[in-house]
Design an enzyme around this catalytic site. Structure first.
Site, PDB file in Angstrom:
ATOM      1  CE  LYS A 264      -2.916   3.219   0.755  1.00 38.22           C
ATOM      2  NZ  LYS A 264      -3.849   3.732  -0.229  1.00 38.22           N
TER       3      LYS A 264
ATOM      4  CB  CYS B  66      -3.205   8.656   0.517  1.00 33.91           C
ATOM      5  SG  CYS B  66      -4.708   8.047   1.266  1.00 33.91           S
TER       6      CYS B  66
HETATM    7  N1  LIG Z   1      -9.331   9.074   2.340  1.00 26.51           N
HETATM    8  C1  LIG Z   1      -8.764   8.299   1.434  1.00 26.51           C
HETATM    9  O1  LIG Z   1      -8.910   8.527   0.256  1.00 26.51           O
HETATM   10  C2  LIG Z   1      -7.950   7.087   1.842  1.00 26.51           C
HETATM   11  C3  LIG Z   1      -7.546   6.193   0.838  1.00 26.51           C
HETATM   12  C4  LIG Z   1      -6.836   5.065   1.196  1.00 26.51           C
HETATM   13  C5  LIG Z   1      -6.498   4.854   2.528  1.00 26.51           C
HETATM   14  N2  LIG Z   1      -6.886   5.751   3.491  1.00 26.51           N
HETATM   15  C6  LIG Z   1      -6.519   5.457   4.879  1.00 26.51           C
HETATM   16  O2  LIG Z   1      -7.690   5.048   5.580  1.00 26.51           O
HETATM   17  C7  LIG Z   1      -7.604   5.481   6.949  1.00 26.51           C
HETATM   18  C8  LIG Z   1      -8.830   6.308   7.284  1.00 26.51           C
HETATM   19  O3  LIG Z   1      -8.817   7.449   6.457  1.00 26.51           O
HETATM   20  P1  LIG Z   1     -10.103   8.361   6.248  1.00 26.51           P
HETATM   21  O4  LIG Z   1      -9.817   9.201   5.076  1.00 26.51           O
HETATM   22  O5  LIG Z   1     -11.339   7.532   6.272  1.00 26.51           O
HETATM   23  O6  LIG Z   1     -10.038   9.228   7.593  1.00 26.51           O
HETATM   24  P2  LIG Z   1     -11.180  10.218   8.173  1.00 26.51           P
HETATM   25  O7  LIG Z   1     -10.469  11.213   8.990  1.00 26.51           O
HETATM   26  O8  LIG Z   1     -12.091  10.642   7.069  1.00 26.51           O
HETATM   27  O9  LIG Z   1     -12.037   9.260   9.116  1.00 26.51           O
HETATM   28  C9  LIG Z   1     -11.518   8.644  10.251  1.00 26.51           C
HETATM   29  C10 LIG Z   1     -12.620   8.603  11.302  1.00 26.51           C
HETATM   30  O10 LIG Z   1     -12.135   7.835  12.394  1.00 26.51           O
HETATM   31  C11 LIG Z   1     -12.705   8.370  13.582  1.00 26.51           C
HETATM   32  N3  LIG Z   1     -11.958   7.822  14.726  1.00 26.51           N
HETATM   33  C12 LIG Z   1     -10.733   8.174  15.203  1.00 26.51           C
HETATM   34  N4  LIG Z   1     -10.405   7.382  16.243  1.00 26.51           N
HETATM   35  C13 LIG Z   1     -11.427   6.509  16.420  1.00 26.51           C
HETATM   36  C14 LIG Z   1     -11.671   5.436  17.324  1.00 26.51           C
HETATM   37  N5  LIG Z   1     -10.800   5.088  18.244  1.00 26.51           N
HETATM   38  N6  LIG Z   1     -12.846   4.777  17.233  1.00 26.51           N
HETATM   39  C15 LIG Z   1     -13.770   5.105  16.293  1.00 26.51           C
HETATM   40  N7  LIG Z   1     -13.589   6.114  15.401  1.00 26.51           N
HETATM   41  C16 LIG Z   1     -12.430   6.795  15.454  1.00 26.51           C
HETATM   42  C17 LIG Z   1     -12.603   9.859  13.360  1.00 26.51           C
HETATM   43  O11 LIG Z   1     -13.497  10.576  14.195  1.00 26.51           O
HETATM   44  C18 LIG Z   1     -12.984   9.963  11.862  1.00 26.51           C
HETATM   45  O12 LIG Z   1     -14.371  10.178  11.692  1.00 26.51           O
HETATM   46  C19 LIG Z   1      -6.275   6.231   7.076  1.00 26.51           C
HETATM   47  O13 LIG Z   1      -5.276   5.352   7.503  1.00 26.51           O
HETATM   48  C20 LIG Z   1      -5.995   6.646   5.636  1.00 26.51           C
HETATM   49  O14 LIG Z   1      -4.628   6.839   5.408  1.00 26.51           O
HETATM   50  C21 LIG Z   1      -7.617   6.844   3.165  1.00 26.51           C
END
Ligand SMILES: NC(=O)c1ccc[n+]([C@@H]2O[C@H](COP(=O)([O-])OP(=O)(O)OC[C@H]3O[C@@H](n4cnc5c(N)ncnc54)[C@H](O)[C@@H]3O)[C@@H](O)[C@H]2O)c1
Length: 418
Positions: A215, A269
């Site tokens: 990844k 990312c």
């Molecule tokens: N956004 C993208 O396009 C994308 C793409 C691939 C991978 N990712 C990865 O996916 C992961 C999540 O990214 P995202 O974009 O969804 O983040 P985001 O910030 O949109 O969402 C994360 C959510 O997790 C919640 N959270 C934090 N701690 C928590 C806990 N202990 N229990 C429950 N909820 C909790 C936050 O309040 C938030 O709503 C990251 O590691 C990111 O790198 C994101």
């Protein structure tokens, strides 16, 4: 064995990744509990609403909630499988901040029963899935956690990274191939049973560390290629050659496909993940580190160019078009466009900077401290501006007629008005 998951599933983190995944699974007839620590997000989803813009997600959420398949809460419930989709930002020193993942693992641990599956979806440095297992073990010494080469674990732990593109998440979450890396082969197989519910792409089974690094490598690959385009842009600018023309010509070679330069690299990312490789192998990841530095320097270069152009005027008005990190989405996380606007406003405190973005209604937090930035509609901003800086290629900006830009200095960092 091609088992398909049956049972109840909980997803921790209802953001850009967790919520679409929850919808994809709930619409396949599985009861999904979405868990988030942010009460506003939980309340919005309970009303069947989506707290951010992502095409086709709203209809999925409202449908899944109305059918009773998706519920949101702040408490981790008992379930048969748990997916962790919480943020993994980086620290000041560019190492991964795994505190959200650790908290999520520790919240899940008390609910676990033998036979449960735990999948880490958050993008993570090599070894994190193993750490998730250790964090659970510290809370639940009664459970036998999986170990490579050993049979008979109580809990199956795996990593399944996400590679969707914001703006196309609901399509790509279904169609993309998935990599599922288990702490043991059986862990990978058990986790794959969840993705078989909805993934139409191929599901590729591997070990957890390979999945974690794969990844990161995907985004480092993109970052290095963007850095190449950005460096070409610098070189062409110094030689007074049009970079877009150079790239257009070079790309006619059958084995060359150069990406487009821009004002920098943003989002959750690409500017983050390569650092996890650098911190895992600091002496070796030289190209990956340099690419990060080239791309991080871009907003400064763009701002410097605008400031130089502004010096030709007595009291110029500068319109900056675009604030999000990419076109046609409302996501401003790690946005280089915001950095450019802030840098211009700081360098020219007496100049009015008009920030325009059809997807951004409120002044972004990072720009609130500047007294000389104002949010403006595109038409008025372009009309009033002496200098027009195109930072994000949103469709409405592409449609701006060339005649409206006549007599102004135009700095098109995305090459859309050529
Ligand atoms: N956004 C993208 O396009 C994308 C793409 C691939 C991978 N990712 C990865 O996916 C992961 C999540 O990214 P995202 O974009 O969804 O983040 P985001 O910030 O949109 O969402 C994360 C959510 O997790 C919640 N959270 C934090 N701690 C928590 C806990 N202990 N229990 C429950 N909820 C909790 C936050 O309040 C938030 O709503 C990251 O590691 C990111 O790198 C994101």
């Amino acid at each position: 064995m091609t088992e398909i998951f049956k049972g109840r599933l909980a997803i921790l983190g209802l953001g850009y990744i967790g919520l679409p995944t929850a919808v994809a699974i709930a619409t396949r007839g599985i009861d999904v509990t979405g868990v988030d620590i942010n009460p506003a997000i939980v309340a919005a989803i309970c009303r069947g609403e989506v707290p951010f813009v992502e095409p086709d997600l709203a209809v999925g959420v409202s449908g899944a909630v109305a059918m009773g398949r998706l519920v949101a809460t702040s408490e981790v419930p008992e379930a048969d499988a748990f997916i962790i989709a919480v943020p993994t930002p980086f620290n000041e020193d560019h190492t991964a901040d795994l505190s959200y993942v650790k908290a999520a693992a520790e919240q899940i641990a008390p609910r676990l029963k033998p036979g449960n599956i735990v999948v880490l979806e958050s993008t993570s440095p090599p070894g994190t899935t193993e750490m998730v297992s250790s964090w659970i073990a510290a809370v639940r010494p009664d459970l036998k956690m999986p170990r490579d080469g050993e049979n008979g674990a109580d809990i199956y732990v795996a990593h399944c990274p996400e590679r969707v593109l914001p703006g196309r998440i609901m399509i790509e979450i279904i169609t993309n191939d998935r990599v599922v890396g288990g702490l043991t082969p059986l862990c990978a197989e058990k986790a794959a049973s969840i993705y078989r519910l909805f993934a139409q792409g191929e599901i590729l089974l591997t070990d957890a560390a390979s999945a974690e690094l794969a990844k990161l490598v995907e985004n480092a690959y993109r970052d290095v290629n963007i850095a190449f385009a950005n460096e070409l842009s610098l070189i062409s600018e110094a030689l007074h050659i049009d970079v877009w023309e150079v790239i257009r010509l070079a790309n006619r070679h059958p084995r060359v496909s150069i990406l487009s330069p821009g004002p920098g690299v943003g989002g959750h990312c690409i500017p983050v993940d390569p650092w996890f490789i650098v911190s895992a192998a600091p002496g070796l990841a030289k190209l990956i580190r340099t690419a990060r530095e080239v791309n991080d320097r871009r907003p400064h270069h763009v701002a410097e160019q605008v400031v130089m152009k502004a010096k030709r005027f007595h009291a110029p008005t500068i319109a900056c078009l675009g604030l999000t990190f990419k076109a046609n989405v409302d996501d401003v996380r790690e946005s280089p466009a915001i950095d450019v606007v802030g840098l211009i406003a700081r360098a020219l405190p007496d100049v009015e900077v008009l920030a325009v973005d059809p997807y951004v209604e409120k002044m972004p937090r990072q720009l609130a401290e500047y007294g000389n930035i104002r949010l403006e509609q595109a038409y008025d901003a372009v009309e009033r501006a002496d200098i027009v800086v195109l930072l994000v290629e949103h469709d409405p900006f592409r449609a701006i007629r060339h005649t409206r830009l006549g007599g102004k200095i135009v700095y098109d960092t995305r090459g859309v008005w050529r």
